[in-house]
Write an enzyme that holds these catalytic residues in place. Structure first.
Site, PDB file in Angstrom:
ATOM      1  CD  GLU A 436      -2.926  -1.312   2.195  1.00 29.70           C
ATOM      2  OE1 GLU A 436      -2.470  -1.130   3.338  1.00 29.70           O
ATOM      3  OE2 GLU A 436      -4.096  -1.663   1.985  1.00 29.70           O
ATOM      4  CD  GLU A 519      -3.615  -7.044   3.247  1.00 32.85           C
ATOM      5  OE1 GLU A 519      -4.718  -6.546   3.589  1.00 32.85           O
ATOM      6  OE2 GLU A 519      -2.538  -6.435   3.299  1.00 32.85           O
TER       7      GLU A 519
END
Length: 1020
Positions: A436, A519
């Site tokens: 991220e 994820e």
């Protein structure tokens, strides 16, 4: 007088001063025997500096005194454990732990950090023995958050920043034989902190190992062992690249996994292997390379394996494998980010126990010993660089640093330090540029470095591939094809729904790489509830490599429970905001498959079952099964399959069988010959257990199980003659007497207000219809809609109550009612008909309509409060673990008994828990065996010493005070669990979306010794 620091900590061009270039992790030993122990403490050339250091905390760098002055003394300094994060010394006032997910805990103005920058001074004396004279002395810090300045004997020696990687300093010129002093000033923040915006507790200090290495003046500085395999995997070689600090005598020895010497001789750059023994997660066979240089012996464990992609499929050693992974943060409830060796080992043992074969090191490299343990145990690793800049996306540009030339070296430094330290580990199958952190030139540069330096592993960049995935939804045909990032080798996403995985990626011809969920299935609180849905898709498609559940551990800082003795005996778990920290993200850190103390959640048991290494289906005839081996490299001969046939929850036949099915092959097995008796509810239960002990589990440990439903014929029990039923009607109530049971129905509320049996009152409050459940963490989005429509404030309003109709054998009463909240239109309208007989008790039959335009209901059921002492529970349904419509893979249909207290799941943030789905009957009774039995064709059952309102209101498990009474809820239906705390919305099939439904529940007061529940549930 304040210390004058070089201002490195706000200079992106100054990352390290006085530090060595990164190298592979290894420890030199003085002999092969010492090196063979694989315990670095057995090395004479290794000295740990962990333990108690003198420590002083400062609220700001500007307050730090000149500790290099001759007048400085450690007298009066406190002691702090190394390694440990200083904020978790809660009683010291060293700042506070701060949990934040995305938001930076300071103004976003890189490279600058606040002037009020807390820091800690660590001081430690150590002694160098005389024999080290002439040796090179290296000081290693494995992890310091966020940066540190080092003085050796009051001389400045080094500066370094990168929290989760090694900083090695040559201190030879600063030390002497005898006593020496280290002084380490650690700053809470530096410019490197902008690269460390991971979703975690923000805590500081020396949190990994500190140690000295004594090296020969001329020694092996670095080692790179490169495995190569022939096309048929029958033979191979190890290429060996060495970097030395000077000329030294050097020889080598290579042992195969059985301990046989296959090479011994002079230095060489390649050792051929004729009969290759391959490394994999299922069979992690390691070769051992010894290097002899001067007085040093160095051991490197290495594995032969090949990782590659062909088209859109990942292959390891030529097999199409699956990544059955979890994400793992460094997290210890007492030590902060420090993770002792035993702690890391236990984490990996738990993973192996639960069929996990991969770890993504979120979101930074782990302790180097962690990866070595993965080599030995057989765990694939996605090694992730210590980079996350998530907070730049809040009103700014998430790509700001990742695409900035000014920060290129900082990114590259973290890439180099990770790869160079970890490059010899066969467990690492994937390098990741970080998490991220947007996209840009710096990620590209990192990926190119990974490819050039080590082309044998996959390259991962979720940020790049997710950014391009937006083009899939474009109406522009050209953009629809632009979904490929050219510097990665695997396509990675976070949290798409299973259907989206299939439609957008697996079936999309424009996606060129294997698909991987870095994820998915956010395991927060009671959850996740969608694991099977994902794995049905993963197993069905070779292109789907697998994924890593978010995440392994509940992150928490332990405090002493109110009224407890101390936090070790009575731990209470906290989360963001509990220490006055700001900004914070509340309990979003409590999102793991295990509690902070590593007790498994039921979600981990679900994952274990979904990932079990076999699949069993029914054959064409009863007693015959088909066993498929889901492994890729090993057969199933290490497992013993225990089977039993249960009739109404009791075993009537059993046995064991071995099924040595080859990898990815099936075998037909006959377990038994049917006896022809098909009465009762019959199940075939098959448990696969380890034949032999492993490092993580004893012999007999259950690896997984399967339950198959057999045909069942339910004998109908004829109605027995019963005592007469009598009705007395008063102004307030309708009282129905049936044998020794008396039922009271309020003429005002339409509710059953009393059930008295043999003189004992069985309920202490009226029996209520209910729709509210204490929101789970995965309800965090939908709960706002529930509350907006008053679901949490429902009141029952009785519209009418009929007169009782009684024929002497049974009596019935009908009440019309609505359920709504103040200031709002009713959510439900309907009726309930109560029917009472002496033989069957009371049946409540509901006919309900839900107002249109409302969000799906949490549940619909009946709630009873039973008196103190009603602690014993039994049920025939899905257990022994909590089970919901989409979370029951780890449960099976059977007869289970427990106590109400034992049934409770104490999630860190209280929420709905411990229900059992698809029940045919349930019972709650006193210790003396007097209680209530519940019967229906299928219902969800729970019993607890906490009400849904208590669970909703409490912020922490330790705040709850159990009621002496027992709250029993029997549901017609309850919504599924899902993983919408971060993942997709709950799947349609598991939502309670019905707008009209009918349901009945029968409640029979009885003594457990007198009741035959299976006969009762089959009454005509």
């Amino acid at each position: 007088m304040s210390i004058k620091l070089p201002h490195y900590y706000e200079d992106p061009k100054t990352l390290h001063v006085g530090c060595e270039e990164p190298r592979a992790y290894f420890i030199p030993f003085e002999s092969e025997a010492a090196a063979a122990s694989d315990n670095r403490a057995d090395s004479r050339y290794f000295k740990s500096l962990c333990g108690e250091w003198s420590f002083r905390w400062y609220s700001s760098v500007s307050e730090v005194c000149d500790f290099t002055d001759a007048s400085f003394s450690t007298d009066g300094m406190e002691k702090l454990t190394v390694p440990m994060s200083w904020q978790v010394a809660l009683d010291r006032g060293y700042d506070v732990p701060n949990y934040t997910n995305i938001n930076y805990p300071y103004p976003v103005d890189p490279p600058y950090v606040p002037n009020e920058n807390p820091c800690g001074l660590y001081v430690r004396d150590f002694t160098l023995p005389a024999w080290t004279t002439g040796k090179k002395i290296y000081l290693n810090f494995e992890g310091v958050d966020s940066c540190f300045y080092l003085w050796v004997n009051n001389t400045f020696a080094a500066y370094s920043q990168v929290s989760h990687m090694t900083s090695e300093i040559d201190i030879t010129d600063y030390v002497r034989a005898g006593k020496n002093t280290l002084k380490v000033l650690v700053l809470k923040w530096c410019d490197g902190s902008y690269l460390e915006d991971q979703d975690m507790w923000r805590v500081s200090g020396i949190f990994r190992e500190v140690y000295l290495l004594y090296r020969d003046p001329a020694h092996i500085r670095d080692i790179f062992v490169r495995p190569e395999l022939s096309d048929d995997f029958a033979s191979g070689s190890f290429g060996i690249e060495l970097d030395k600090t000077g000329e030294t005598d050097l020889s080598m020895k290579l042992l195969d996994p059985a301990g046989k010497v296959i090479y011994e001789g002079a230095e060489t750059d390649s050792i051929a292997i004729a009969d290759a023994v391959l490394w994999s997660d299922e069979d992690p066979k390691l070769y051992t390379l010894y290097l002899y240089a001067g007085s040093e012996v160095i051991r490197i464990d290495c594995g032969l394996r090949r990782v590659e992609t062909r088209g859109k499929v990942v292959y390891i050693n030529g097999q199409k494998v699956k990544a059955k992974g979890v994400n793992r943060h460094d997290s210890h409830p007492l030590l902060g980010h420090a993770t002792p060796y035993e702690h890391m080992l236990r984490d990996l043992y738990i993973m192996k126990e639960h069929n996990v074969n991969m770890v993504r090191t979120s979101h930074y490299p782990n302790d180097p010993r962690f990866t070595a343990l993965c080599d030995k145990l057989g765990i694939y690793v996605c090694d992730e660089a210590d980079i996350e800049t998530h907070g730049f996306g809040r009103g700014g540009n998430v790509d700001q640093l990742t695409d900035s030339e000014e920060w290129t070296e900082a990114y590259m430094d973290r890439a180099r330090r990770m790869l160079e330290r970890d490059k010899n580990h066969p467990s690492i199958i994937m390098w990741s540029v970080g998490n991220e952190s947007g996209v840009g030139r710096n990620h590209r540069a990192m990926a190119e470095y990974f490819r050039d330096r080590d082309g044998s592993r996959l390259i991962h960049s979720e940020g790049a591939t997710s950014r391009l995935s937006g083009n899939m939804r474009s109406e522009d045909k050209a953009k629809q094809k632009d979904v490929v990032c050219d510097y990665i080798t695997i396509d990675s996403r976070m949290y798409p729904a299973p259907a989206a995985c299939l439609e957008n990626y697996i079936k999309n011809k424009n996606v060129k790489y294997p698909f991987f969920l870095c994820e998915y299935s956010h395991a927060m609180g009671n959850g996740p509830g969608d694991l099977k849905a994902y794995w049905d898709v993963i197993y069905a498609h070779d292109e789907f490599f697998g994924g890593c559940v978010w995440e392994f551990t509940d992150h928490s800082v332990t405090i002493t429970a109110p009224g407890g003795v101390n936090k070790y005996l009575h731990p209470a778990y906290t989360y963001g905001g509990d220490f006055g920290d700001y900004p914070h993200d509340s309990n979003f850190c409590v999102d793991g498959l295990v509690w902070p103390d590593r007790t498994p959640h039921t979600g981990l048991l679900e994952l274990k079952q979904v990932l079990k290494p076999f699949e069993i289906t029914a054959g064409n005839e009863e007693g015959v099964i088909i066993v498929r081996n889901l492994r890729y490299f090993t057969d199933l001969s290490d497992l013993e399959f225990y089977w039993s046939v249960e009739r109404d929850g009791v075993s009537v036949a059993s046995g064991t069988v071995t099924v040595p099915a080859a990898p990815q092959k099936s075998r037909r097995v006959t377990l038994y010959t049917p006896d022809g008796c098909h009465c009762g509810i019959r199940t075939l239960n098959i448990s696969a257990r380890q034949k032999h002990p492993t490092a993580w589990a004893d012999a007999g440990y259950e690896v997984g199980f399967t339950q198959l439903m057999l045909t069942s014929e339910e004998a109908v029990t004829p109605a027995m003659p019963a005592d007469p039923v009598d009705v007395i009607t008063t102004d307030d109530s309708i009282v129905i007497s049936a044998g020794e049971s008396v039922y009271t129905i309020s003429r005002t509320s339409g509710l059953v207000t009393s059930i008295r049996d043999n003189g004992m009152e069985m309920i202490t409050k009226p029996m209520l219809p209910t729709i509210w459940r204490a929101p789970t963490d995965n309800d965090r989005n939908i709960k706002n809609e529930w509350m907006r429509n008053g679901y949490d404030k429902m009141a029952v309003r009785c519209c009418s109550v009929s007169d009782a109709v009684c024929d002497g054998e049974k009596a019935s009463v009908t009440a019309e009612f609505s359920m709504g909240a103040r200031s709002m239109r009713p959510v439900l309208r309907g009726s309930v008909t109560y029917t009472v007989t002496a033989a069957e008790g009371i049946t409540a039959a509901y006919d309900m309509k839900v107002r249109e335009g409302l969000p799906p209901l949490p549940r619909f059921g009946v709630r009873l409060t039973m008196p103190e002492g009603c602690e014993m529970m039994q049920y025939f349904g899905y257990g022994p673990h909590e089970s919901y419509a989409d979370k029951r893979v780890a449960s099976r249909l059977g007869l289970f008994a427990s106590t109400v207290q034992e049934n409770y799941q104490p999630y860190v943030r209280p929420q709905e828990n411990s229900a059992h789905g698809s029940c045919r009957f349930a019972q709650v009774s006193s210790v003396a065996g007097h209680g209530l039995f519940f019967y229906a064709d299928s219902f969800c059952f729970s019993a607890s010493h906490f009400t849904p309102e208590q669970l909703t209101a409490a912020a922490h498990a330790y705040e709850l005070v159990p009621n002496p009474e027992t709250t029993v809820i029997v549901d017609y239906k309850q919504a599924g669990i899902g993983s919408n705390s971060c993942g997709p919305q709950l799947a349609e099939e598991f939502r309670f979306s019905e707008t009209e439904f009918s349901w009945s529940i029968r409640i029979h007061p009885a003594f457990t010794a007198d009741e035959n529940p299976f006969r009762e549930m089959r009454k005509a």
